[in-house]
Motif scaffolding. Sequence first.
Motif, PDB file in Angstrom:
ATOM      1  N   MET A  49      47.195  33.570  45.134  1.00  0.00           N
ATOM      2  CA  MET A  49      47.428  34.251  46.398  1.00  0.00           C
ATOM      3  C   MET A  49      46.471  35.418  46.596  1.00  0.00           C
ATOM      4  SD  MET A  49      51.596  34.225  46.588  1.00  0.00           S
ATOM      5  CE  MET A  49      51.649  35.290  48.019  1.00  0.00           C
ATOM      6  N   GLU A  50      46.095  36.076  45.501  1.00  0.00           N
ATOM      7  CA  GLU A  50      45.231  37.249  45.602  1.00  0.00           C
ATOM      8  C   GLU A  50      43.751  36.881  45.538  1.00  0.00           C
ATOM      9  OE1 GLU A  50      44.471  41.342  46.020  1.00  0.00           O
ATOM     10  OE2 GLU A  50      46.282  40.159  46.264  1.00  0.00           O
ATOM     11  N   GLU A  51      43.406  35.996  44.611  1.00  0.00           N
ATOM     12  CA  GLU A  51      42.003  35.706  44.350  1.00  0.00           C
ATOM     13  C   GLU A  51      41.521  34.389  44.942  1.00  0.00           C
ATOM     14  OE1 GLU A  51      40.278  37.983  42.990  1.00  0.00           O
ATOM     15  OE2 GLU A  51      41.893  39.281  42.271  1.00  0.00           O
ATOM     16  N   GLY A  52      42.457  33.495  45.289  1.00  0.00           N
ATOM     17  CA  GLY A  52      42.052  32.183  45.790  1.00  0.00           C
ATOM     18  C   GLY A  52      41.540  31.268  44.701  1.00  0.00           C
ATOM     19  N   THR A  53      41.867  31.591  43.446  1.00  0.00           N
ATOM     20  CA  THR A  53      41.435  30.771  42.321  1.00  0.00           C
ATOM     21  C   THR A  53      42.615  30.498  41.398  1.00  0.00           C
ATOM     22  OG1 THR A  53      40.805  32.717  41.008  1.00  0.00           O
ATOM     23  CG2 THR A  53      39.086  31.685  42.350  1.00  0.00           C
ATOM     24  N   VAL A  54      42.501  29.432  40.621  1.00  0.00           N
ATOM     25  CA  VAL A  54      43.505  29.064  39.626  1.00  0.00           C
ATOM     26  C   VAL A  54      42.809  28.978  38.276  1.00  0.00           C
ATOM     27  CG1 VAL A  54      45.016  27.228  38.802  1.00  0.00           C
ATOM     28  CG2 VAL A  54      45.014  27.835  41.216  1.00  0.00           C
ATOM     29  N   THR A  55      43.355  29.637  37.279  1.00  0.00           N
ATOM     30  CA  THR A  55      42.786  29.597  35.938  1.00  0.00           C
ATOM     31  C   THR A  55      43.706  28.795  35.032  1.00  0.00           C
ATOM     32  OG1 THR A  55      41.728  31.746  36.235  1.00  0.00           O
ATOM     33  CG2 THR A  55      41.958  30.951  33.987  1.00  0.00           C
ATOM     34  N   VAL A  56      43.209  27.675  34.521  1.00  0.00           N
ATOM     35  CA  VAL A  56      43.952  26.815  33.602  1.00  0.00           C
ATOM     36  C   VAL A  56      43.084  26.572  32.381  1.00  0.00           C
ATOM     37  CG1 VAL A  56      45.045  24.574  33.258  1.00  0.00           C
ATOM     38  CG2 VAL A  56      45.194  25.700  35.489  1.00  0.00           C
ATOM     39  N   ASP A  57      43.613  26.907  31.217  1.00  0.00           N
ATOM     40  CA  ASP A  57      42.877  26.743  29.947  1.00  0.00           C
ATOM     41  C   ASP A  57      41.541  27.472  29.973  1.00  0.00           C
ATOM     42  OD1 ASP A  57      44.942  25.201  28.965  1.00  0.00           O
ATOM     43  OD2 ASP A  57      44.025  23.305  29.560  1.00  0.00           O
ATOM     44  N   GLY A  58      41.532  28.658  30.574  1.00  0.00           N
ATOM     45  CA  GLY A  58      40.340  29.486  30.577  1.00  0.00           C
ATOM     46  C   GLY A  58      39.296  29.129  31.608  1.00  0.00           C
ATOM     47  N   VAL A  59      39.552  28.130  32.429  1.00  0.00           N
ATOM     48  CA  VAL A  59      38.600  27.710  33.455  1.00  0.00           C
ATOM     49  C   VAL A  59      39.167  28.058  34.827  1.00  0.00           C
ATOM     50  CG1 VAL A  59      37.315  25.783  34.456  1.00  0.00           C
ATOM     51  CG2 VAL A  59      37.764  25.845  31.996  1.00  0.00           C
ATOM     52  N   SER A  60      38.390  28.777  35.638  1.00  0.00           N
ATOM     53  CA  SER A  60      38.820  29.168  36.984  1.00  0.00           C
ATOM     54  C   SER A  60      38.299  28.176  38.009  1.00  0.00           C
ATOM     55  CB  SER A  60      38.320  30.578  37.325  1.00  0.00           C
ATOM     56  OG  SER A  60      38.907  31.538  36.465  1.00  0.00           O
ATOM     57  N   ARG A  61      39.173  27.782  38.913  1.00  0.00           N
ATOM     58  CA  ARG A  61      38.806  26.832  39.961  1.00  0.00           C
ATOM     59  C   ARG A  61      39.269  27.382  41.302  1.00  0.00           C
ATOM     60  NH1 ARG A  61      40.560  24.021  35.496  1.00  0.00           N
ATOM     61  NH2 ARG A  61      39.163  22.370  34.719  1.00  0.00           N
ATOM     62  N   GLU A  62      38.422  27.302  42.316  1.00  0.00           N
ATOM     63  CA  GLU A  62      38.761  27.770  43.645  1.00  0.00           C
ATOM     64  C   GLU A  62      39.628  26.748  44.365  1.00  0.00           C
ATOM     65  OE1 GLU A  62      35.348  28.852  45.882  1.00  0.00           O
ATOM     66  OE2 GLU A  62      34.758  30.472  44.519  1.00  0.00           O
ATOM     67  N   VAL A  63      40.608  27.253  45.120  1.00  0.00           N
ATOM     68  CA  VAL A  63      41.512  26.350  45.848  1.00  0.00           C
ATOM     69  C   VAL A  63      40.954  25.974  47.215  1.00  0.00           C
ATOM     70  CG1 VAL A  63      43.570  27.157  44.666  1.00  0.00           C
ATOM     71  CG2 VAL A  63      42.829  28.298  46.765  1.00  0.00           C
ATOM     72  N   GLY A  64      39.912  26.647  47.653  1.00  0.00           N
ATOM     73  CA  GLY A  64      39.325  26.332  48.951  1.00  0.00           C
ATOM     74  C   GLY A  64      39.691  27.373  49.997  1.00  0.00           C
ATOM     75  N   SER A  65      39.086  27.225  51.145  1.00  0.00           N
ATOM     76  CA  SER A  65      39.297  28.165  52.243  1.00  0.00           C
ATOM     77  C   SER A  65      39.258  27.387  53.553  1.00  0.00           C
ATOM     78  CB  SER A  65      38.202  29.242  52.235  1.00  0.00           C
ATOM     79  OG  SER A  65      38.428  30.219  53.205  1.00  0.00           O
ATOM     80  N   PRO A  66      40.155  27.713  54.500  1.00  0.00           N
ATOM     81  CA  PRO A  66      41.209  28.732  54.451  1.00  0.00           C
ATOM     82  C   PRO A  66      42.339  28.335  53.522  1.00  0.00           C
ATOM     83  CG  PRO A  66      41.415  27.432  56.449  1.00  0.00           C
ATOM     84  CD  PRO A  66      40.144  26.984  55.790  1.00  0.00           C
ATOM     85  N   PHE A  67      43.116  29.327  53.117  1.00  0.00           N
ATOM     86  CA  PHE A  67      44.217  29.097  52.194  1.00  0.00           C
ATOM     87  C   PHE A  67      45.404  29.950  52.623  1.00  0.00           C
ATOM     88  CE2 PHE A  67      46.379  30.312  48.146  1.00  0.00           C
ATOM     89  CZ  PHE A  67      46.930  29.067  47.870  1.00  0.00           C
ATOM     90  N   LEU A  68      46.510  29.291  52.947  1.00  0.00           N
ATOM     91  CA  LEU A  68      47.722  29.972  53.410  1.00  0.00           C
ATOM     92  C   LEU A  68      48.912  29.505  52.597  1.00  0.00           C
ATOM     93  CD1 LEU A  68      49.487  31.594  55.502  1.00  0.00           C
ATOM     94  CD2 LEU A  68      49.560  29.485  56.859  1.00  0.00           C
ATOM     95  N   VAL A  69      49.599  30.458  51.965  1.00  0.00           N
ATOM     96  CA  VAL A  69      50.876  30.176  51.309  1.00  0.00           C
ATOM     97  C   VAL A  69      51.981  30.609  52.259  1.00  0.00           C
ATOM     98  CG1 VAL A  69      52.416  30.745  49.407  1.00  0.00           C
ATOM     99  CG2 VAL A  69      49.984  30.401  48.972  1.00  0.00           C
ATOM    100  N   LEU A  70      52.824  29.661  52.624  1.00  0.00           N
ATOM    101  CA  LEU A  70      53.966  29.943  53.481  1.00  0.00           C
ATOM    102  C   LEU A  70      55.219  29.712  52.642  1.00  0.00           C
ATOM    103  CD1 LEU A  70      54.194  28.704  57.189  1.00  0.00           C
ATOM    104  CD2 LEU A  70      56.113  29.562  55.875  1.00  0.00           C
ATOM    105  N   ALA A  71      55.756  30.807  52.099  1.00  0.00           N
ATOM    106  CA  ALA A  71      56.902  30.723  51.201  1.00  0.00           C
ATOM    107  C   ALA A  71      58.190  30.989  51.958  1.00  0.00           C
ATOM    108  CB  ALA A  71      56.748  31.715  50.059  1.00  0.00           C
ATOM    109  N   THR A  72      59.253  30.328  51.550  1.00  0.00           N
ATOM    110  CA  THR A  72      60.554  30.536  52.175  1.00  0.00           C
ATOM    111  C   THR A  72      61.572  30.929  51.107  1.00  0.00           C
ATOM    112  OG1 THR A  72      61.447  28.269  51.909  1.00  0.00           O
ATOM    113  CG2 THR A  72      59.988  28.678  53.792  1.00  0.00           C
ATOM    114  N   GLN A  73      62.566  31.688  51.539  1.00  0.00           N
ATOM    115  CA  GLN A  73      63.702  31.966  50.668  1.00  0.00           C
ATOM    116  C   GLN A  73      64.947  32.118  51.517  1.00  0.00           C
ATOM    117  OE1 GLN A  73      62.970  35.466  48.334  1.00  0.00           O
ATOM    118  NE2 GLN A  73      63.049  36.868  50.046  1.00  0.00           N
TER     119      GLN A  73
END
Length: 321
Positions: free
Chosen positions: A130-154
């Motif tokens: 949400m902050e960086e637009g990247t995901v780090t798994v096993d030490g490797v960072s990957r970009e999720v792309g742009s635009p990027f919107l998280v729409l969370a509900t509770q």
Amino acid sequence: MTIAPEQASWFAETFSLLAENVEQAILGKRHVIELVLATAVTGGHVLLEDFPGTGKTALARSIGQTITGTSTRIQFTPDLLPGDVTGITVYDQKAGEFEFHAGPVFANIVLADEINRASPKTQSALLEVMEEGTVTVDGVSREVGSPFLVLATQNPIEQGGTYRLPEAQLDRFMIKTSIGYPDDAATMRILQAAPEPQKKLAPLVGTDTLLTMGEIARGVYVNPLISDYIMRIVDATRRASEVRLGVSVRGALALSRLVMTWAAKNGRTFVTPDDVRELAVVALAHRLVLEPEAEFDGVTAIAVIGQILLDVDPPRENGTA
């Protein structure tokens, strides 16, 4: 450089077309639709807190259909693991190497349904992306792309077995709002159309158009008096007697960026104090941590922001250059 009036007019027209398209599925909720679209254009994320059956999922799906891009839905449950959100690496015996399987967070629009039902460890999996637009798994960072919107509900009710979102994660949502129940006229239209299956909305713009709109919004002029007004509002939240933790710098930046998009949505090349007043509650209230005594007395964060808007004088001049 301030944008040209022609750019502001194009922005307002395009934004209105997007809102009208989404409104075909979410009747009578134009203001909420515009808030979510403005947040998407600005590059922020949305937290929807509302009762079941008010159209939270339909809103996210409609926006995903209106904007040509990828959209996913994550149903948060207590047994959901971080890898179910971000993805995992799997060993490929034939190739003799590890292969990354992307999770549902790799999309332009991600619906995080009932996010407070997942464990804090799984919730934290969204913090970096949400902050960086990247995901780090096993030490490797990957970009999720742009635009990027998280729409969370509770869900504000049935809190048993749920995990309250920590302040650090709440601070990463640009706005927090709710859809609410429709008025009588909209309810009648919904009931009359109930026998028909919900139609799929036609896509209107691509992700490139959304990115272009974001660039235009960043060119809206913000008078130093407007910035000073936002600063004084944020400072007042930190000094309020009912507040234990006021608005962060991230919150001030979120409001400052959002009002620029809101001004362009209205066809203007400059921000006015009215833009700040209109968006202050949705952009700031969820970032406050109230004193326990104030909560016990029935004080709400929305009421605190409302009082601050009454106490803090807006600039006398308009936001024009």
